[in-house]
Design a protein around this motif. Structure first.
Motif, PDB file in Angstrom:
ATOM      1  N   ILE A   1      -9.382   1.786  -2.161  1.00 48.13           N
ATOM      2  CA  ILE A   1     -10.587   2.430  -2.437  1.00 48.13           C
ATOM      3  C   ILE A   1     -10.415   3.185  -3.518  1.00 48.13           C
ATOM      4  O   ILE A   1      -9.419   3.998  -3.612  1.00 48.13           O
ATOM      5  CB  ILE A   1     -11.117   3.093  -1.113  1.00 48.13           C
ATOM      6  CG1 ILE A   1     -11.734   2.130  -0.203  1.00 48.13           C
ATOM      7  CG2 ILE A   1     -12.458   4.051  -1.451  1.00 48.13           C
ATOM      8  CD1 ILE A   1     -11.985   2.717   1.260  1.00 48.13           C
ATOM      9  N   SER A   2     -11.355   3.593  -4.578  1.00 50.90           N
ATOM     10  CA  SER A   2     -10.853   4.322  -5.772  1.00 50.90           C
ATOM     11  C   SER A   2     -10.652   5.615  -5.497  1.00 50.90           C
ATOM     12  O   SER A   2     -10.072   6.439  -6.102  1.00 50.90           O
ATOM     13  CB  SER A   2     -12.273   4.072  -6.610  1.00 50.90           C
ATOM     14  OG  SER A   2     -12.314   2.624  -7.154  1.00 50.90           O
ATOM     15  N   THR A   3     -11.401   6.221  -4.284  1.00 50.66           N
ATOM     16  CA  THR A   3     -11.518   7.711  -4.169  1.00 50.66           C
ATOM     17  C   THR A   3     -10.030   7.738  -3.461  1.00 50.66           C
ATOM     18  O   THR A   3      -9.127   8.934  -4.034  1.00 50.66           O
ATOM     19  CB  THR A   3     -12.332   8.239  -3.300  1.00 50.66           C
ATOM     20  OG1 THR A   3     -12.200   7.231  -2.211  1.00 50.66           O
ATOM     21  CG2 THR A   3     -13.689   8.335  -3.680  1.00 50.66           C
ATOM     22  N   HIS A   4      -9.126   6.983  -2.739  1.00 50.43           N
ATOM     23  CA  HIS A   4      -7.935   7.098  -2.311  1.00 50.43           C
ATOM     24  C   HIS A   4      -6.848   6.966  -3.434  1.00 50.43           C
ATOM     25  O   HIS A   4      -5.879   7.821  -3.718  1.00 50.43           O
ATOM     26  CB  HIS A   4      -7.695   5.988  -1.282  1.00 50.43           C
ATOM     27  CG  HIS A   4      -6.204   5.888  -0.820  1.00 50.43           C
ATOM     28  ND1 HIS A   4      -5.822   6.855  -0.007  1.00 50.43           N
ATOM     29  CD2 HIS A   4      -5.405   5.036  -0.891  1.00 50.43           C
ATOM     30  CE1 HIS A   4      -4.326   6.637   0.173  1.00 50.43           C
ATOM     31  NE2 HIS A   4      -4.183   5.722  -0.330  1.00 50.43           N
ATOM     32  N   LEU A   5      -7.169   6.013  -4.310  1.00 49.90           N
ATOM     33  CA  LEU A   5      -6.325   5.789  -5.151  1.00 49.90           C
ATOM     34  C   LEU A   5      -6.234   6.965  -6.226  1.00 49.90           C
ATOM     35  O   LEU A   5      -5.228   7.256  -6.701  1.00 49.90           O
ATOM     36  CB  LEU A   5      -6.694   4.405  -6.304  1.00 49.90           C
ATOM     37  CG  LEU A   5      -5.748   4.152  -7.368  1.00 49.90           C
ATOM     38  CD1 LEU A   5      -4.392   3.806  -6.573  1.00 49.90           C
ATOM     39  CD2 LEU A   5      -6.110   2.605  -7.632  1.00 49.90           C
TER      40      LEU A   5
ATOM     41  N   VAL B   1      -5.362  10.650 -15.879  1.00 54.34           N
ATOM     42  CA  VAL B   1      -4.922   9.384 -15.480  1.00 54.34           C
ATOM     43  C   VAL B   1      -5.496   8.979 -14.294  1.00 54.34           C
ATOM     44  O   VAL B   1      -5.755   7.914 -13.853  1.00 54.34           O
ATOM     45  CB  VAL B   1      -3.277   9.251 -15.762  1.00 54.34           C
ATOM     46  CG1 VAL B   1      -2.809   8.089 -14.600  1.00 54.34           C
ATOM     47  CG2 VAL B   1      -2.785   9.359 -17.094  1.00 54.34           C
ATOM     48  N   ALA B   2      -5.437  10.012 -13.302  1.00 52.13           N
ATOM     49  CA  ALA B   2      -5.729   9.592 -12.014  1.00 52.13           C
ATOM     50  C   ALA B   2      -7.288   9.402 -11.812  1.00 52.13           C
ATOM     51  O   ALA B   2      -7.516   8.686 -11.067  1.00 52.13           O
ATOM     52  CB  ALA B   2      -5.688  11.019 -10.988  1.00 52.13           C
ATOM     53  N   HIS B   3      -8.013   9.802 -12.791  1.00 51.36           N
ATOM     54  CA  HIS B   3      -9.404   9.505 -12.642  1.00 51.36           C
ATOM     55  C   HIS B   3      -9.798   8.111 -13.576  1.00 51.36           C
ATOM     56  O   HIS B   3     -10.587   7.525 -13.112  1.00 51.36           O
ATOM     57  CB  HIS B   3     -10.485  10.435 -13.399  1.00 51.36           C
ATOM     58  CG  HIS B   3     -10.577  11.683 -12.256  1.00 51.36           C
ATOM     59  ND1 HIS B   3      -9.810  12.842 -12.501  1.00 51.36           N
ATOM     60  CD2 HIS B   3     -11.528  11.876 -11.419  1.00 51.36           C
ATOM     61  CE1 HIS B   3     -10.345  13.491 -11.449  1.00 51.36           C
ATOM     62  NE2 HIS B   3     -10.894  12.905 -10.864  1.00 51.36           N
ATOM     63  N   ALA B   4      -8.992   7.962 -14.703  1.00 51.38           N
ATOM     64  CA  ALA B   4      -9.254   6.745 -15.358  1.00 51.38           C
ATOM     65  C   ALA B   4      -8.734   5.384 -14.779  1.00 51.38           C
ATOM     66  O   ALA B   4      -9.538   4.310 -14.664  1.00 51.38           O
ATOM     67  CB  ALA B   4      -8.620   6.758 -16.621  1.00 51.38           C
TER      68      ALA B   4
END
Length: 851
Positions: free
Chosen positions: A447-451, A477-480
């Protein structure tokens, strides 16, 4: 046998230590070599060897060398994709340069960056000036920085769990720091210390194969990248640059001075930062016998009185040389209008890419780097847009995620660096348990939020058994990354209701299904069978996409290559037909429901009753399967016991049938409760050990020796309707299904009427084998110091061709006459081998074992 294992382990450790030292050469070998081109990890590992497109390599260099800090990239005004803009890495913030760095080092580095730190990505801005001018200008800028850029270190707040000792940077221990450096992941990018003793991991079959092949063979088999040495990112003479205090603070919070976080944040405590700093100041010093004058100081001081006029000259030079284009500092300047990147003339001798000694900005670029940059600029001029895949790969390359993680056959821990990556306590969990997980398909999985939380360091580790730690990267980086991963991997974002439907009242069934095998490898909210240290499955709904969970459980080997996870739903059929009408998808939905109900729901029954007194496995109605460590089958053994009182162990690392025995099966206590216990020994009698090495190999000639290792890739196993495993593996474009079961009474040999095993191997291939130049595939039926043909009428052909052979240990192996008549006997001074060629596809091999 145990003595032999110890000898093998010692030899393996010695070999891996020597090989690791050879690859992870010391940075001191390149100190003061100004001819070394700038080191950009992703470019040097992949673009330099053609593993990625030169245009992508050039775009990487344009960002990592901060070319786009001065040259504007992207053209949003023309309506082009804004992602075409290449973000410059930029240099460190200089607000606290006066207290972090030695003034002498600053002056030397500014005067000649590529001589002081070979491989640096800092350009030489004074290369077109005389030696005297270089020294005057660099001395002035260093004085300016030391006098004016003296912002204090950020406060480190203490907590109950992480106390901060007074002047913690003075309390570092180099030995503890060496352990941190060599086990937490630093050696994925940097050189190791040649004096560090590697405990070592057992070499995998693939790595062993790499040792035997020459460069041409490696290229033909697509293994050139895997065999290639991974160069280290240089650290330079740290003792000349930092003090204990400044380096400890940097290691504790790298983003404070380097927001691009090419050096990621490993979330070290203050004490760990001090330990690592103490080690680095010793190991990465031009004088290994002393940490040097600068490092011995608590904090850099103004090393001599700086004339205010000199400081003012330094400020003026700082502005004139446009240092603020790459570095943040206390002074604010209006940057000159940037030249568009598309206007750069790659052929100009005086330009950045030229070879004139009078060019203003100088890098010791080699021809490969220069050509890549030229191609990237030409590609931009042609109007080519940048795909989501290119954007994603660009971030992964720039952040050097490929230094640890593999994605689509690209990257991963370097071949000789692997011995430094182990599990805590050396628990055997295979490469999955000691190496960073692959990123192939991760956008469809997580899931994107977990990543996002994983990359930004906001989640607790779900793999606490790994020594390496996932570091923290920048918020950009964490959001892209998650968005790009999801787009490129075509993630199915459907919620659990859309995937599983109504899961009300399914949790109890899911709890029962956990006992099929999940409890042998996983923990549940911190609870597990004693000795089990796998990934915790609780709160999985906050990490994993439901659609991926369903697809993975239906066929793990198709989703994750080389996974140890078995296939429980063979051919779409459940091993528990009594639950939920045997519907695999409903059962997977039940598993999901149960895992989401933790910790409120009861633990799996095997965990609740795991402290029972008797741990001997005695198969009665169905086969018993235990993944364990056995003397003959190694650390990746899959032991299978049958109610017929005949059993075997399959070596999943060498991909071979390894051990057979009769009588009692195994004691599971050591596997379930004491992972450091001695290897599991068969409880029965008449144990037979089969030869090491794969049963299949490609041979150019029938009489050539059998290779000690081949690139056979294990693909896991699936459980058939009777509860027996079917092993899946691949080699040379051929798919293998290997099924082993008790030998029926009517099929036993006249001379060996006791229970034995029947093995059925089915070979299929999507490749054409009509090519006469391709080496034929052979199956090694039997081996021994001598083989004797057995007159067994049950396997005898009407022509008299015999289909059975016995070795000196009393093991009789029989094959059908149709295979026996094509068999070949290989004879050497030490062994005799019985071999059968594979003539066509599909191909079936039936083998009977009796002893």
């Amino acid at each position: 046998m145990r003595n032999l294992l110890v000898i093998v382990w010692v030899v393996t450790v010695a070999w891996t230590a020597i090989a690791a030292a050879e690859e992870l050469r010391s940075d001191s070998a390149s100190l003061h070599d100004p001819s070394v081109p700038p080191v950009v990890a992703g470019f040097d590992r992949f673009a330099r060897h053609g593993d990625i497109d030169a245009v992508d390599g050039g775009r990487l260099l344009l960002g990592e060398l901060s070319c786009t800090a001065c040259h504007a990239s992207g053209d949003t005004a023309a309506g082009k994709n804004t992602a075409e803009a290449i973000e410059p890495k930029r240099g460190p913030r200089l607000h606290s340069a006066g207290i972090r760095y030695s003034q002498a080092w600053l002056a030397d580095f500014i005067a000649s960056p590529h001589q002081v730190k070979p491989g640096t990505t800092m350009p030489d801005l004074l290369g077109n000036r005389s030696p005297q001018q270089r020294r005057e200008i660099s001395t002035a800028i260093a004085a300016f920085l030391v006098e004016t850029e003296r912002a204090d270190y950020p406060e480190i707040k203490a907590t109950g769990a992480n106390p901060v000792m007074f002047e913690f940077w003075k309390r570092g221990d180099a030995d503890r720091g060496s352990e941190i450096f060599h086990t937490r992941g630093c050696v994925a990018c940097h050189s190791s210390d040649a004096d560090y003793v590697v405990t070592g991991a057992i070499t995998s079959p693939v790595d062993a194969l790499l040792e035997e092949l020459d460069p041409e063979e490696l290229a033909d088999m697509g293994l050139a990248a895997a065999a290639r040495r991974v160069e280290s990112i240089p650290l330079g003479d740290l003792a000349a640059k930092y003090s204990r205090k400044s380096l400890a603070h940097f290691l504790h919070d790298p983003a404070h001075t380097r927001p691009a976080l090419r050096m990621p944040d490993f979330k070290l405590s203050s004490n760990e930062s001090a330990d690592l700093a103490e080690y680095l100041l010793t190991a990465y010093s031009s004088n290994r016998n002393s940490v040097g004058k600068q490092a011995s100081a608590d904090q850099p001081s103004i090393e001599h009185a700086n004339d205010p006029a000199l400081v003012q000259q330094g400020r003026e030079w700082f502005i004139e040389l446009n240092c603020a284009a790459c570095h943040d500092s206390s002074i604010k300047t209006d940057l000159p209008n940037a030249m568009p990147l598309l206007a750069v003339d790659a052929e100009s001798a005086n330009g950045c890419l030229g070879d004139s000694p009078q060019r203003r900005v100088q890098y010791p670029l080699d021809s490969v780097q220069r050509d890549a940059i030229v191609k990237a600029i030409a590609n931009a001029k042609s109007g080519q847009t940048v795909s989501a895949t290119q954007q994603l790969d660009g971030i992964l390359l720039a952040a050097n995620c490929f230094g640890c993680h593999q994605r689509d056959e690209l990257g991963g821990i370097g071949r000789y660096r692997k011995p430094y990556f182990e599990t805590a306590g050396h628990i055997d969990l295979g490469d999955e348990g000691r190496l960073p997980p692959p990123l192939t398909g991760v956008g469809a999985k997580l899931i994107s939020t977990h990543l996002t939380n994983v990359v930004s360091g906001k989640t607790p580790a779900i793999r606490p058994y790994m020594q390496i730690q996932m570091p923290r990267f920048s918020q950009e980086v964490a959001h892209a990354l998650p968005k790009l991963f999801a787009e490129v991997d075509d993630a199915n974002t459907a919620d659990a209701t859309r995937v599983f439907g109504d899961t009300i009242d399914l949790a109890d069934a899911g709890r029962e299904l956990m006992d099929i095998g999940c409890v042998q490898c996983h923990t549940f909210g911190g609870n597990a069978l004693p000795g089990v240290t796998g990934v915790d499955l609780s709160k999985i709904h906050s990490r994993i996409r439901p659609a991926w969970f369903e697809t993975f459980l239906l066929n793990p080997g198709n989703v994750k290559e080389r996974t140890r996870m078995p296939t429980f739903f063979v051919d779409g059929k459940s091993p528990r037909p009594d639950l939920l009408d045997g519907d695999p998808k409903r059962q997977i939905a039940a598993m999901w429901a149960y895992l989401n109900a933790l910790p409120k729901h009861s633990l799996p029954s095997k965990i609740e009753t795991s402290r029972a007194e008797n741990y001997e496995l005695s198969p009665t109605d169905r086969p018993s399967i235990l993944r364990t460590f056995m003397p003959g089958a190694g650390t990746h053994a899959i032991a299978v016991g049958f109610p017929e009182q005949v059993h075997f162990a399959f070596d999943a690392e060498q991909v071979r049938l390894a051990t057979m025995w009769r009588g009692r099966f195994l004691d599971a206590q050591g596997t379930w409760f004491v992972r450091s216990a001695p290897p599991a020994e068969p409880l029965g009698n008449e144990v037979v050990e089969l030869p090491e090495g794969s049963s299949f190999a490609k041979l150019n000639q029938a009489n050539e020796p059998w290779p000690s290792s081949t690139e056979v890739r294990f693909g896991g196993y699936r459980i058939d309707a009777d509860g027996s495993p079917e092993f899946l593996y691949r080699y040379a474009g051929v798919e293998f299904t290997d099924h082993i079961e008790p030998l029926a009474a009517q099929d036993r040999s006249e001379t060996h009427h006791k229970p034995g095993l029947r093995r059925t191997i089915t070979l299929t291939s999507g490749e054409s084998h009509a090519n006469a130049t391709a080496a034929p595939l052979w199956f090694r039926v039997h081996q021994g110091d001598r083989l004797t043909r057995i007159d067994d009428h049950t396997m005898r052909h009407e022509s008299g061709q015999n289909g059975a052979g016995q070795n000196s240990a009393g093991l009789t192996i029989s094959i059908p006459p149709s295979l026996a008549r094509d068999a070949h006997i290989y004879q050497s001074d030490e062994i005799t081998e019985w071999r059968v060629p594979v003539r066509e596809f599909p191909f079936k091999i039936e083998v009977n074992y009796s002893w």
